[in-house]
Design an enzyme around this catalytic site. Structure first.
Site, PDB file in Angstrom:
ATOM      1  N   SER A 248      69.885  89.622 -67.218  1.00 44.23           N
ATOM      2  CA  SER A 248      69.543  90.364 -68.722  1.00 44.23           C
ATOM      3  C   SER A 248      69.838  91.825 -68.600  1.00 44.23           C
ATOM      4  CB  SER A 248      68.069  89.993 -68.914  1.00 44.23           C
ATOM      5  OG  SER A 248      67.635  90.869 -69.774  1.00 44.23           O
TER       6      SER A 248
ATOM      7  N   ARG B 200      76.811  97.420 -74.516  1.00 47.09           N
ATOM      8  CA  ARG B 200      77.596  96.692 -73.569  1.00 47.09           C
ATOM      9  C   ARG B 200      79.149  96.793 -73.558  1.00 47.09           C
ATOM     10  NH1 ARG B 200      74.108  91.449 -75.476  1.00 47.09           N
ATOM     11  NH2 ARG B 200      72.258  92.129 -74.403  1.00 47.09           N
TER      12      ARG B 200
ATOM     13  N   HIS C 227      79.709  91.010 -71.600  1.00 44.17           N
ATOM     14  CA  HIS C 227      78.335  91.647 -71.045  1.00 44.17           C
ATOM     15  C   HIS C 227      78.401  92.211 -69.825  1.00 44.17           C
ATOM     16  CE1 HIS C 227      74.003  92.079 -70.309  1.00 44.17           C
ATOM     17  NE2 HIS C 227      73.887  91.298 -71.420  1.00 44.17           N
TER      18      HIS C 227
ATOM     19  N   GLY D 205      73.168  71.784 -85.992  1.00 43.76           N
ATOM     20  CA  GLY D 205      72.258  72.718 -84.820  1.00 43.76           C
ATOM     21  C   GLY D 205      71.026  72.883 -84.963  1.00 43.76           C
TER      22      GLY D 205
ATOM     23  N   LEU E 182      69.093  87.188 -81.238  1.00 47.14           N
ATOM     24  CA  LEU E 182      67.894  86.386 -81.714  1.00 47.14           C
ATOM     25  C   LEU E 182      67.410  86.767 -82.970  1.00 47.14           C
ATOM     26  CD1 LEU E 182      66.153  86.340 -78.237  1.00 47.14           C
ATOM     27  CD2 LEU E 182      67.769  84.619 -78.939  1.00 47.14           C
TER      28      LEU E 182
ATOM     29  N   GLY F 261      69.329  77.092 -86.489  1.00 44.22           N
ATOM     30  CA  GLY F 261      69.355  75.960 -87.085  1.00 44.22           C
ATOM     31  C   GLY F 261      67.862  75.294 -86.972  1.00 44.22           C
TER      32      GLY F 261
ATOM     33  N   GLY G  66      69.420  75.247 -82.498  1.00 47.39           N
ATOM     34  CA  GLY G  66      69.109  76.298 -81.882  1.00 47.39           C
ATOM     35  C   GLY G  66      68.111  77.234 -82.660  1.00 47.39           C
ATOM     36  N   LEU G  67      68.064  78.348 -82.299  1.00 46.58           N
ATOM     37  CA  LEU G  67      67.157  79.344 -83.159  1.00 46.58           C
ATOM     38  C   LEU G  67      67.395  79.440 -84.558  1.00 46.58           C
ATOM     39  CD1 LEU G  67      66.451  82.243 -80.596  1.00 46.58           C
ATOM     40  CD2 LEU G  67      64.847  80.602 -81.424  1.00 46.58           C
TER      41      LEU G  67
HETATM   42  C1  LIG Z   1      72.170  83.874 -70.787  1.00 48.08           C
HETATM   43  C2  LIG Z   1      72.047  84.459 -72.301  1.00 48.08           C
HETATM   44  C3  LIG Z   1      70.883  85.230 -72.531  1.00 48.08           C
HETATM   45  C4  LIG Z   1      70.890  85.896 -73.737  1.00 48.08           C
HETATM   46  N1  LIG Z   1      69.769  86.751 -73.990  1.00 48.08           N
HETATM   47  C5  LIG Z   1      69.630  87.093 -75.346  1.00 48.08           C
HETATM   48  C6  LIG Z   1      68.685  88.044 -75.601  1.00 48.08           C
HETATM   49  O1  LIG Z   1      67.888  88.529 -74.664  1.00 48.08           O
HETATM   50  N2  LIG Z   1      68.284  88.489 -76.897  1.00 48.08           N
HETATM   51  C7  LIG Z   1      69.375  88.228 -77.741  1.00 48.08           C
HETATM   52  O2  LIG Z   1      69.437  88.467 -78.832  1.00 48.08           O
HETATM   53  N3  LIG Z   1      70.354  87.348 -77.400  1.00 48.08           N
HETATM   54  C8  LIG Z   1      70.461  87.081 -76.172  1.00 48.08           C
HETATM   55  N4  LIG Z   1      71.626  85.980 -76.065  1.00 48.08           N
HETATM   56  C9  LIG Z   1      72.329  85.245 -77.157  1.00 48.08           C
HETATM   57  C10 LIG Z   1      71.528  84.150 -77.992  1.00 48.08           C
HETATM   58  O3  LIG Z   1      70.816  83.436 -76.950  1.00 48.08           O
HETATM   59  C11 LIG Z   1      72.476  83.613 -78.710  1.00 48.08           C
HETATM   60  O4  LIG Z   1      73.629  84.144 -79.332  1.00 48.08           O
HETATM   61  C12 LIG Z   1      71.704  82.751 -79.791  1.00 48.08           C
HETATM   62  O5  LIG Z   1      70.629  82.208 -79.141  1.00 48.08           O
HETATM   63  C13 LIG Z   1      72.532  81.658 -80.553  1.00 48.08           C
HETATM   64  O6  LIG Z   1      71.883  80.851 -81.378  1.00 48.08           O
HETATM   65  P1  LIG Z   1      72.223  79.810 -82.305  1.00 48.08           P
HETATM   66  O7  LIG Z   1      71.058  79.201 -82.770  1.00 48.08           O
HETATM   67  O8  LIG Z   1      73.178  80.623 -83.492  1.00 48.08           O
HETATM   68  O9  LIG Z   1      72.810  78.812 -81.617  1.00 48.08           O
HETATM   69  P2  LIG Z   1      72.688  77.904 -80.329  1.00 48.08           P
HETATM   70  O10 LIG Z   1      71.403  78.276 -79.798  1.00 48.08           O
HETATM   71  O11 LIG Z   1      73.952  77.931 -79.435  1.00 48.08           O
HETATM   72  O12 LIG Z   1      72.702  76.420 -80.957  1.00 48.08           O
HETATM   73  C14 LIG Z   1      73.806  75.618 -81.311  1.00 48.08           C
HETATM   74  C15 LIG Z   1      73.161  74.510 -81.862  1.00 48.08           C
HETATM   75  O13 LIG Z   1      74.237  73.912 -82.464  1.00 48.08           O
HETATM   76  C16 LIG Z   1      74.342  72.345 -81.910  1.00 48.08           C
HETATM   77  N5  LIG Z   1      75.777  72.059 -82.044  1.00 48.08           N
HETATM   78  C17 LIG Z   1      76.734  72.758 -81.864  1.00 48.08           C
HETATM   79  N6  LIG Z   1      78.075  72.118 -81.917  1.00 48.08           N
HETATM   80  C18 LIG Z   1      77.519  71.044 -82.766  1.00 48.08           C
HETATM   81  C19 LIG Z   1      78.401  69.921 -83.118  1.00 48.08           C
HETATM   82  N7  LIG Z   1      79.638  69.920 -83.201  1.00 48.08           N
HETATM   83  N8  LIG Z   1      77.508  68.907 -83.719  1.00 48.08           N
HETATM   84  C20 LIG Z   1      76.482  68.838 -83.491  1.00 48.08           C
HETATM   85  N9  LIG Z   1      75.481  69.851 -83.092  1.00 48.08           N
HETATM   86  C21 LIG Z   1      76.255  70.781 -82.751  1.00 48.08           C
HETATM   87  C22 LIG Z   1      74.028  72.606 -80.745  1.00 48.08           C
HETATM   88  O14 LIG Z   1      73.478  71.042 -80.219  1.00 48.08           O
HETATM   89  C23 LIG Z   1      72.708  73.496 -80.666  1.00 48.08           C
HETATM   90  O15 LIG Z   1      71.617  72.738 -81.247  1.00 48.08           O
HETATM   91  C24 LIG Z   1      71.781  85.501 -74.727  1.00 48.08           C
HETATM   92  C25 LIG Z   1      72.969  84.549 -74.430  1.00 48.08           C
HETATM   93  C26 LIG Z   1      72.884  84.054 -73.131  1.00 48.08           C
HETATM   94  C27 LIG Z   1      74.017  83.048 -72.682  1.00 48.08           C
END
Ligand SMILES: Cc1cc2nc3c(=O)[nH]c(=O)nc-3n(C[C@H](O)[C@H](O)[C@H](O)COP(=O)(O)OP(=O)(O)OC[C@H]3O[C@@H](n4cnc5c(N)ncnc54)[C@H](O)[C@@H]3O)c2cc1C
Length: 637
Positions: free
Chosen positions: A284, A330, A266, A40, A441, A45, A42-43
């Site tokens: 949002s 929420r 939400h 992962g 986040l 990872g 994302g933020l």
């Molecule tokens: C539209 C929207 C708006 C939002 N706004 C807010 C906000 O304003 N404030 C807030 O705090 N939160 C907000 N959230 C929630 C927040 O964005 C997420 O909870 C957070 O970004 C998740 O981050 P993460 O790094 O845990 O996962 P993700 O960002 O989902 O990253 C997952 C990572 O894992 C990888 N991955 C997954 N499965 C596999 C696999 N099997 N093999 C290889 N790689 C894999 C993906 O490629 C990706 O890189 C929002 C969510 C949405 C949908």
């Protein structure tokens, strides 16, 4: 299975400091001898991989998108919380801690939540240092706005693109390490199993999504930062690719799955408009700072919003929750919207929606100010609905958005498989039964920048790692298992598309395990889901072949897992005979429709252990203790 949360002793505000001192360190010259896999980017990872690499560990990082910049995190709009108290409005670490424990309806671990509040300020400093363009006031100081469940302004933001800007910061930190050779990045690789050797996580099996080839990657520890599983509902605000596969495969290898039924709905999404819709869009929560939510007072009032006079409107959140008003949390706001729609007062063509009206704010502040604050969100709304929200109120309705449930982790973010750590939305997190806005986040970046760098060192420094080779029987067994599963998916030559089955699963989940649940409905779902799973394995069609780019295959694998995850969610919801946060069991609610907890019997985390294909999972509990925030009925009135 033993659930030892490993919460450090001592006063709550000293636990993390003490723990950091007590944990083992790895000396700088030895760090390069250790390797860590981060699944992962994302933020959680990207921040974790960059920070571990910066410390000197060898990191391999995986994602299924073609760039870390495309993680679901990029979609986050509204902001990120931190207890900086820049507004001088009464915020503090303790208040953020208190709001989060209360907001989660007393189903989270106090020690973790306090740590989160403690490091929240550092996250803002870190991101500002990276150049994240947070909104600033005229004088140049960082600006804040308010989010639900709080009476202070502690949310830092970058217009409606906070996730994107934060991810660019984390991505650049990651890129720096990739450039230095300290991180090897594997985009377009999907993790399909964890390799566990002598009880410790030592690697993963991935499929190269471009060539179809299966690869083995071995390391001393593995971190899953793979996001949430809310797409089990089919219609959700998640990126379409978000899935639960990584967590589910880890569960099947021995990682406990905690509170799977805690799903956030939400309140502020664009309503469903038709049967063939494949995605829902979030507006949002930040919009609730200036937008007022209302429905007509009269049932069946079909007049255009502008034709309904002020005294015939019901600003129901302001009426029911005068102190929090439109910024009620929420779960509370979503249920209130459902109630007014169920009463027949819903608006829009489907009558399943409520208004979010900016007329007052525009009159008070001017259109330019509103455009400055929310311009991109308004534009997005107009593109989707063809209605101009500067002129007519937005229509919104609740939708699936976030999963508070996830893999169980202890205070060190380690799962029940030693050496398998879980960060961000993928773990069962600090949000209890309801996450407050702008806290995901914060948690993802806290885990990646400030927690894992310490706890990973402690794990690596405390254990001995025998070299592992690719011909180890456990490695071979994991690869064979993945290969067999792919072959059985490719053998499906039925007549129903995987998407059609996924859509049906989503309907079952929404109806029986959505905003409101009850025993009868959950029991129905527990019959319908296995039947649908059977239908999938008998009648689905998965075109294409193994060794090619095959998106149908990728999707089928994820839906096959959703068909199992959904069942565990319903089982969990059925067993938790109380209401708390977003988990509303209709049998346990007040006359006003608010959640009624049963602290005597359910003040615990429920963590499920996989026991085999043909046997029921085992429920374990981690009791929760509330020493610093007294258990009380949540009130936002
Ligand atoms: C539209 C929207 C708006 C939002 N706004 C807010 C906000 O304003 N404030 C807030 O705090 N939160 C907000 N959230 C929630 C927040 O964005 C997420 O909870 C957070 O970004 C998740 O981050 P993460 O790094 O845990 O996962 P993700 O960002 O989902 O990253 C997952 C990572 O894992 C990888 N991955 C997954 N499965 C596999 C696999 N099997 N093999 C290889 N790689 C894999 C993906 O490629 C990706 O890189 C929002 C969510 C949405 C949908």
């Amino acid at each position: 299975m033993e659930l030892n949360a490993k919460i450090p002793s001592g006063p709550i505000d000293q636990k993390w400091t003490k723990h950091k001192f007590d944990m083992k360190l790895v000396n700088p010259a030895n760090k390069r001898k250790y390797s860590v896999i981060m699944v992962g980017s994302g933020l959680a990872g990207a921040s974790g991989a960059a920070s571990l690499a910066e410390l000197g560990y060898n990191v391999k990082c995986f994602c299924y998108q073609d760039s870390p910049r495309r993680a679901h995190s990029i979609a986050a709009q509204g902001g990120i919380n931190a207890a900086k108290n820049y507004q001088n409005d009464g915020d503090s670490v303790f208040r953020l801690f208190y709001d989060t424990v209360k907001g989660g309806d007393f189903r989270s671990r106090e020690a973790n939540v306090h740590r989160l509040a403690e490091v929240s300020g550092n996250i803002i400093d870190q991101c500002v240092a990276q150049g994240v363009p947070f909104a600033r006031e005229y004088g140049g100081l960082l600006d804040n706005r308010s989010f639900g469940g709080a009476q202070v302004s502690r949310t830092f933001y970058a217009r409606g693109q906070t996730g994107q800007q934060l991810l660019l910061g984390a991505y650049q930190a990651l890129e720096k390490q990739i450039g230095l050779g300290q991180v090897e990045m594997y985009s377009r690789h999907e993790m399909l199993d964890v390799i566990v050797i002598d009880g410790m996580a030592r690697g993963i099996v991935v499929r190269n999504m471009v060539t179809g080839e299966l690869e083995v990657h071995l390391a001393d520890a593995v971190v899953l930062s793979t996001g949430g599983y809310g797409n089990v509902f089919f219609l959700a605000t998640y990126a379409k690719g978000a899935n639960g596969t990584a967590a589910w495969r880890a569960y099947k290898k021995g990682a406990a799955f905690a509170n799977p039924c805690f799903t956030q709905i939400h309140p502020t999404c664009i309503p469903v408009s038709g049967e063939y819709q494949s995605k829902l869009t979030l507006m949002s929560e930040s919009l609730r700072n200036d937008g007022r939510i209302w429905v007509p007072k009269a049932v069946g009032d079909k007049r255009a919003p502008g034709d309904i006079p002020e005294d015939e409107r019901d600003y129901y959140l302001e009426r029911i929750y005068p102190s929090f008003g439109n910024l009620a949390p929420r779960d509370v706001s979503s249920r209130a919207a459902k109630r007014v729609v169920d009463e027949g007062r819903g608006v829009g063509p489907t009558e399943v929606g409520v208004y979010l009206d900016f007329a007052d704010a525009i009159n008070r502040l001017g259109e330019d100010k509103i455009r400055e604050r929310y311009g991109n969100l308004f534009e997005m709304y107009e593109r989707i609905t063809d209605e101009d929200p500067y002129k007519v109120p937005m229509r919104i309705y609740p939708a699936t958005h976030y999963t508070m449930g996830g893999l169980w982790v202890d205070y060190n973010l380690e799962s029940t498989i030693p050496g398998l750590f879980v960060a961000g939305e993928a773990n069962f997190s600090d949000h209890g039964a309801n996450r407050l806005g702008a806290s995901a986040l914060m948690q993802g970046l806290a885990d990646g920048y400030f927690v894992l760098p310490y706890t990973m060192g402690n794990y690596l420094g405390s254990n001995k790692f025998e070299p592992v080779r690719e011909d180890h029987p456990e490695v071979i067994a994991a690869v064979t298992g993945v290969e067999e599963r792919i072959r059985s998916l490719l053998a499906l030559e039925g007549s129903r598309t995987v998407m059609d089955i996924h859509r049906e699963l989503g309907q079952i989940m929404w109806e029986y395990c959505g905003m409101a649940r009850n025993k009868e409905g959950l029991e129905t779902a527990l019959k319908k889901i296995p039947a649908l799973r059977e239908e999938f394995w008998e009648n689905a069609i998965v075109p294409g072949t193994f060794n090619e780019l095959n998106q149908s295959l990728e999707y089928a694998g994820r839906v096959a897992d959703f068909l199992e995850i959904g069942e565990l969610m319903c089982r969990d919801a059925l067993t938790r005979e109380e209401s708390c946060g977003a988990h509303l069991r209709e049998e346990y609610q007040s006359e006003e429709g608010e959640a009624v907890r049963d602290d005597e019997n359910f003040s615990h985390v429920a963590a499920w252990e996989y026991t085999g294909e043909d046997s029921e999972p085992k429920r374990h509990i981690e009791p929760l203790e509330f020493e610093y925030v007294a258990l009380a009925t949540r009130s936002y009135k």
